[in-house]
Motif scaffolding. Structure first.
Motif, PDB file in Angstrom:
ATOM      1  N   THR A  67       0.844  -1.195   0.000  1.00  0.00           N
ATOM      2  CA  THR A  67       0.000   0.000   0.000  1.00  0.00           C
ATOM      3  C   THR A  67       0.882   1.249   0.000  1.00  0.00           C
ATOM      4  OG1 THR A  67      -0.081   0.182   2.403  1.00  0.00           O
ATOM      5  CG2 THR A  67      -1.774  -1.198   1.350  1.00  0.00           C
ATOM      6  N   HIS A  68       0.237   2.377  -0.251  1.00  0.00           N
ATOM      7  CA  HIS A  68       0.941   3.659  -0.202  1.00  0.00           C
ATOM      8  C   HIS A  68       1.636   3.829   1.151  1.00  0.00           C
ATOM      9  CE1 HIS A  68       0.639   7.756   1.519  1.00  0.00           C
ATOM     10  NE2 HIS A  68       1.356   8.062   0.455  1.00  0.00           N
ATOM     11  N   LEU A  72       5.661   4.166   1.758  1.00  0.00           N
ATOM     12  CA  LEU A  72       6.174   5.393   2.360  1.00  0.00           C
ATOM     13  C   LEU A  72       6.915   5.094   3.659  1.00  0.00           C
ATOM     14  CD1 LEU A  72       6.440   8.439   2.186  1.00  0.00           C
ATOM     15  CD2 LEU A  72       4.249   8.621   3.380  1.00  0.00           C
ATOM     16  N   ASN A 101       6.766  10.756  -0.866  1.00  0.00           N
ATOM     17  CA  ASN A 101       5.317  10.595  -0.737  1.00  0.00           C
ATOM     18  C   ASN A 101       4.673  10.455  -2.117  1.00  0.00           C
ATOM     19  OD1 ASN A 101       2.882  10.486   0.791  1.00  0.00           O
ATOM     20  ND2 ASN A 101       2.459  12.583   0.172  1.00  0.00           N
ATOM     21  N   THR A 102       5.143  11.221  -3.070  1.00  0.00           N
ATOM     22  CA  THR A 102       4.626  11.127  -4.440  1.00  0.00           C
ATOM     23  C   THR A 102       4.918   9.756  -5.033  1.00  0.00           C
ATOM     24  OG1 THR A 102       4.870  13.501  -4.797  1.00  0.00           O
ATOM     25  CG2 THR A 102       4.778  12.116  -6.765  1.00  0.00           C
ATOM     26  N   ALA A 104       5.388   6.958  -3.389  1.00  0.00           N
ATOM     27  CA  ALA A 104       4.537   5.983  -2.691  1.00  0.00           C
ATOM     28  C   ALA A 104       3.097   6.059  -3.209  1.00  0.00           C
ATOM     29  CB  ALA A 104       4.573   6.229  -1.182  1.00  0.00           C
ATOM     30  N   ASN A 105       2.622   7.256  -3.479  1.00  0.00           N
ATOM     31  CA  ASN A 105       1.265   7.415  -4.029  1.00  0.00           C
ATOM     32  C   ASN A 105       1.150   6.773  -5.399  1.00  0.00           C
ATOM     33  OD1 ASN A 105      -0.274   8.721  -2.069  1.00  0.00           O
ATOM     34  ND2 ASN A 105       0.587  10.706  -2.597  1.00  0.00           N
ATOM     35  N   GLN A 106       2.182   6.928  -6.218  1.00  0.00           N
ATOM     36  CA  GLN A 106       2.139   6.396  -7.577  1.00  0.00           C
ATOM     37  C   GLN A 106       2.239   4.879  -7.600  1.00  0.00           C
ATOM     38  OE1 GLN A 106       1.805   8.089 -10.701  1.00  0.00           O
ATOM     39  NE2 GLN A 106       1.071   9.602  -9.245  1.00  0.00           N
ATOM     40  N   GLY A 108       1.978   2.662  -4.776  1.00  0.00           N
ATOM     41  CA  GLY A 108       1.242   1.903  -3.758  1.00  0.00           C
ATOM     42  C   GLY A 108      -0.212   1.661  -4.133  1.00  0.00           C
ATOM     43  N   LYS A 109      -0.712   0.565  -3.592  1.00  0.00           N
ATOM     44  CA  LYS A 109      -2.132   0.271  -3.768  1.00  0.00           C
ATOM     45  C   LYS A 109      -2.915   1.046  -2.725  1.00  0.00           C
ATOM     46  CE  LYS A 109      -1.537  -4.273  -5.627  1.00  0.00           C
ATOM     47  NZ  LYS A 109      -2.438  -5.133  -6.290  1.00  0.00           N
ATOM     48  N   ASN A 110      -4.111   1.419  -3.077  1.00  0.00           N
ATOM     49  CA  ASN A 110      -4.950   2.188  -2.136  1.00  0.00           C
ATOM     50  C   ASN A 110      -5.700   1.288  -1.203  1.00  0.00           C
ATOM     51  OD1 ASN A 110      -4.124   4.586  -3.234  1.00  0.00           O
ATOM     52  ND2 ASN A 110      -5.680   4.509  -4.806  1.00  0.00           N
TER      53      ASN A 110
END
Length: 110
Positions: A67-68, A72, A101-102, A104-106, A108-110
């Motif tokens: 995950t995000h 992170l 953080n960007t 990890a957002n790109q 990672g799974k939500n």
């Protein structure tokens, strides 16, 4: 006499330049922002494969199932030195927390 006219010219030129520069930054579109975010995440592809899907026989951890928050957490642990590794501690120190953080957002799974 020249100095009387050069100072206002410099001030006007600076003002015009700043106005143009600020209008360019306001004109940035979402596509440019998305490209920036994707390019940050793409730096991980050399080792972790496209979108974290791994590299065949790469012996590198797969990150496409994280995950995000998990990504992170690991990135920040590498950056701070809490997690040891061969290359990740060095790489993460080159990024700001916002960039991590960007990434990890790109990836990672939500």
């Amino acid at each position: 006499m020249r100095t009387l006219f050069s100072r206002p010219a410099i001030v006007v030129s600076t003002y015009i330049g700043l106005c143009l520069w600020s209008s360019l930054s306001l004109a940035q579109n979402p596509d440019a922002s998305n490209l920036y975010k994707r390019s940050l995440a793409a730096t991980c592809a050399n080792c972790h494969g496209t979108d974290g899907n791994g590299v065949v026989d790469g012996n590198i951890p797969l990150i496409n199932n994280l995950t995000h928050a998990q990504i992170l957490e690991k990135l920040m642990a590498y950056k701070s030195g809490l997690l040891e590794g061969t290359i990740m501690p060095q790489l993460t120190k080159g990024y700001t927390e916002e960039q991590l953080n960007t990434i990890a957002n790109q990836l990672g799974k939500n």
